[in-house]
Design an enzyme around this catalytic site. Structure first.
Site, PDB file in Angstrom:
ATOM      1  CG  ASN A  18      38.633  41.822  40.534  1.00 36.68           C
ATOM      2  OD1 ASN A  18      38.394  40.741  40.003  1.00 36.68           O
ATOM      3  ND2 ASN A  18      39.190  41.922  41.728  1.00 36.68           N
ATOM      4  NE  ARG A  32      39.042  36.036  43.711  1.00 36.82           N
ATOM      5  CZ  ARG A  32      38.815  37.348  43.795  1.00 36.82           C
ATOM      6  NH1 ARG A  32      38.337  38.011  42.774  1.00 36.82           N
ATOM      7  NH2 ARG A  32      39.030  37.989  44.917  1.00 36.82           N
ATOM      8  CE1 TYR A  60      32.319  44.938  42.359  1.00 36.12           C
ATOM      9  CE2 TYR A  60      34.691  45.217  42.069  1.00 36.12           C
ATOM     10  CZ  TYR A  60      33.613  44.502  42.583  1.00 36.12           C
ATOM     11  OH  TYR A  60      33.832  43.354  43.306  1.00 36.12           O
ATOM     12  CD  GLU A  79      36.634  41.260  43.584  1.00 38.32           C
ATOM     13  OE1 GLU A  79      36.156  42.424  43.713  1.00 38.32           O
ATOM     14  OE2 GLU A  79      37.564  40.834  44.273  1.00 38.32           O
ATOM     15  CD  GLU A 113      40.235  44.707  43.502  1.00 41.27           C
ATOM     16  OE1 GLU A 113      39.174  44.558  42.882  1.00 41.27           O
ATOM     17  OE2 GLU A 113      40.300  45.349  44.582  1.00 41.27           O
ATOM     18  CG  HIS A 130      41.275  39.451  48.462  1.00 46.14           C
ATOM     19  ND1 HIS A 130      40.452  39.055  47.429  1.00 46.14           N
ATOM     20  CD2 HIS A 130      40.849  40.692  48.816  1.00 46.14           C
ATOM     21  CE1 HIS A 130      39.557  40.000  47.181  1.00 46.14           C
ATOM     22  NE2 HIS A 130      39.779  41.008  48.009  1.00 46.14           N
TER      23      HIS A 130
END
Length: 444
Positions: A292, A82, A294, A351, A171, A126
């Site tokens: 995504n 990606r 985290y 991600e 995002e 992005h």
């Protein structure tokens, strides 16, 4: 790698996709070569706003070293990559004259990936908006949806014969919140945030239609950063602040895109920017949900902030990465369950990764056991979600390379490959070998 070091993947699909992700501004460099225009991040960097006054001018020099980076992906054994296209590289003014030299770079990259047996996943945006469009109002201008659709049309025409996987945005909650919310105090800021949210959603819907009409067998999604928003304390004020941020962080984009409605608490604020038919234009059929993730976000109330929140302290005892992000794999499992429940689309994790300050040891090796343990724990959590019938179909590590990490510049590192920024030498870390071993084991 010994199988005892690998995560449990028993519940993942036989056709599960393993990949890596990057973005244009963070790795390409060559910001003033071959006719590329300036992006908003070029201007922000030149203003000295980045840690250590870093810029993206060279970054990882992927623009010249992409063949070497394809070689790294081949060594990893990934099935997919990606990446994002730099809008100002192909349309220096955002619209108008096309930059053929910029398009040629992506032709070479895509052809190289396909020759290596790696599927290109192309993200249109992005965060590197052409500066020329920012000067015309950027995402605050409703015409931005038209600019973006025209850009998508160019990308579809030039690459749609070979690229089938497209993401509209990466995002959108992040670049809207961090540019229009944090630190803003003037009375017009809140209205600007809502206008930007709506215009970006419109741009998404228009781009989906363009891609669907011009790319045979297109597979289209949008990539959302979903992080549980948790109160930093037991106070009612912190709980209310966390709930407010959750709406903007986690729902302001996927709800209208996938359900055709804004979250109830923000509808009145969006209403002034709505026109008849907007929600229908935004809610276009999608093939997958890009996730995504985290860590959770801990939130405290702050009366003088625009949305009444600020980032708060993490609870004592929560394990942290070296850069201070919580390590909570179960939050990842819960996020996958929530996305599956709320939107019902196949999920690709595009991600997930671990930030550190990795450096070579005395033998020039880069040993990063923390990253290996993080990836193992999060993949285990993903497998647990899959065992609960979550339709998760792929996992992409952030990132292939250490790179420019936005306001942090080059001070923190997420890569499976270490980059020496003086020489631009790439050195695969121990996590690189671990991930390659996992992929090889999955293909037996």
């Amino acid at each position: 790698m010994p199988t005892t070091q690998l995560p449990d993947t028993a519940s993942l699909r036989p056709d599960f996709i393993w990949g890596v992700s990057t973005s244009s501004f963070q790795i390409e460099g060559a910001t003033q070569e071959d006719g590329r225009g300036s992006s908003i991040w070029d201007i922000y960097c030149r203003a000295g706003e980045i840690k250590n006054h870093d810029t993206g001018d060279v970054a990882c020099d992927h623009y010249h070293r992409y063949r070497e980076d394809i070689g790294l992906m081949t060594a990893l054994g990934v099935q997919a990559y990606r990446f994002s296209v730099a809008w100002p590289r192909v349309l220096p003014q955002g619209d108008g004259p096309i930059n053929e030299a910029g398009l040629s770079f992506y032709h070479r990259l895509i052809d190289g990936l396909l020759a290596a047996g790696i599927e290109p996943w192309l993200c249109l945006y992005h965060w590197d908006l052409p500066q020329a469009l920012e000067e015309r109002g950027g995402w605050l201008n409703r015409e931005s949806a038209v600019w973006f659709a025209n850009y998508a049309s160019l990308i579809a025409a030039r690459f749609g014969d070979r690229v089938k996987r497209f993401a509209t945005f990466n995002e959108p909650s992040m670049f809207s919140l961090f540019s229009r919310s944090l630190g803003k105090r003037d009375s017009s800021s809140e209205d600007k945030l809502h206008r930007m949210i709506h215009n970006v959603n419109l741009a998404h819907g228009r781009a989906v239609d363009v891609l669907r009409a011009n790319v045979i067998n297109a597979s289209i999604g949008c990539i959302h950063n979903r992080q549980p928003c948790r109160p930093s304390s037991a106070s009612k004020a912190d709980a209310a602040a966390a709930a407010r941020l959750d709406v903007y962080w986690n729902a302001a984009f996927p709800d209208p895109q996938c359900r055709g409605e804004y979250p109830p608490s923000m509808r009145a604020a969006i209403e002034p920017h709505m026109q008849p038919g907007d929600l229908t234009q935004i809610c276009r059929p999608l093939d997958w949900f890009g996730l995504n993730h985290y860590s959770p976000v801990y939130v405290k109330a702050r009366a003088d902030s625009m949305l009444g929140y600020d980032f708060g302290d993490k609870p004592p005892g929560v394990p942290l990465t070296p850069i201070g992000w919580p390590i909570e794999p179960d939050a990842f499992r819960q996020t996958l369950l929530a996305v599956h429940r709320d939107y019902g689309l196949p999920i690709y994790v595009l991600e997930n990764g671990y930030g550190d300050f990795d450096q070579p040891d005395g033998t020039a090796a880069v040993i990063d056991p923390g990253r290996i343990e993080f990836l193992k724990a999060y993949i285990n959590a993903m497998n647990e979600a899959a065992s609960s019938e979550v339709d998760v179909r792929g996992y992409f590590v952030w990132s292939l390379l250490d790179n420019f990490e936005w306001d942090s510049g080059y001070s923190i590192r997420f890569g499976l490959s270490h980059v020496d920024y003086a020489s631009l030498r790439r050195t695969p870390k121990s996590s690189f070998a671990w991930y390659a071993g996992l992929i090889k084991a999955m293909q037996r």
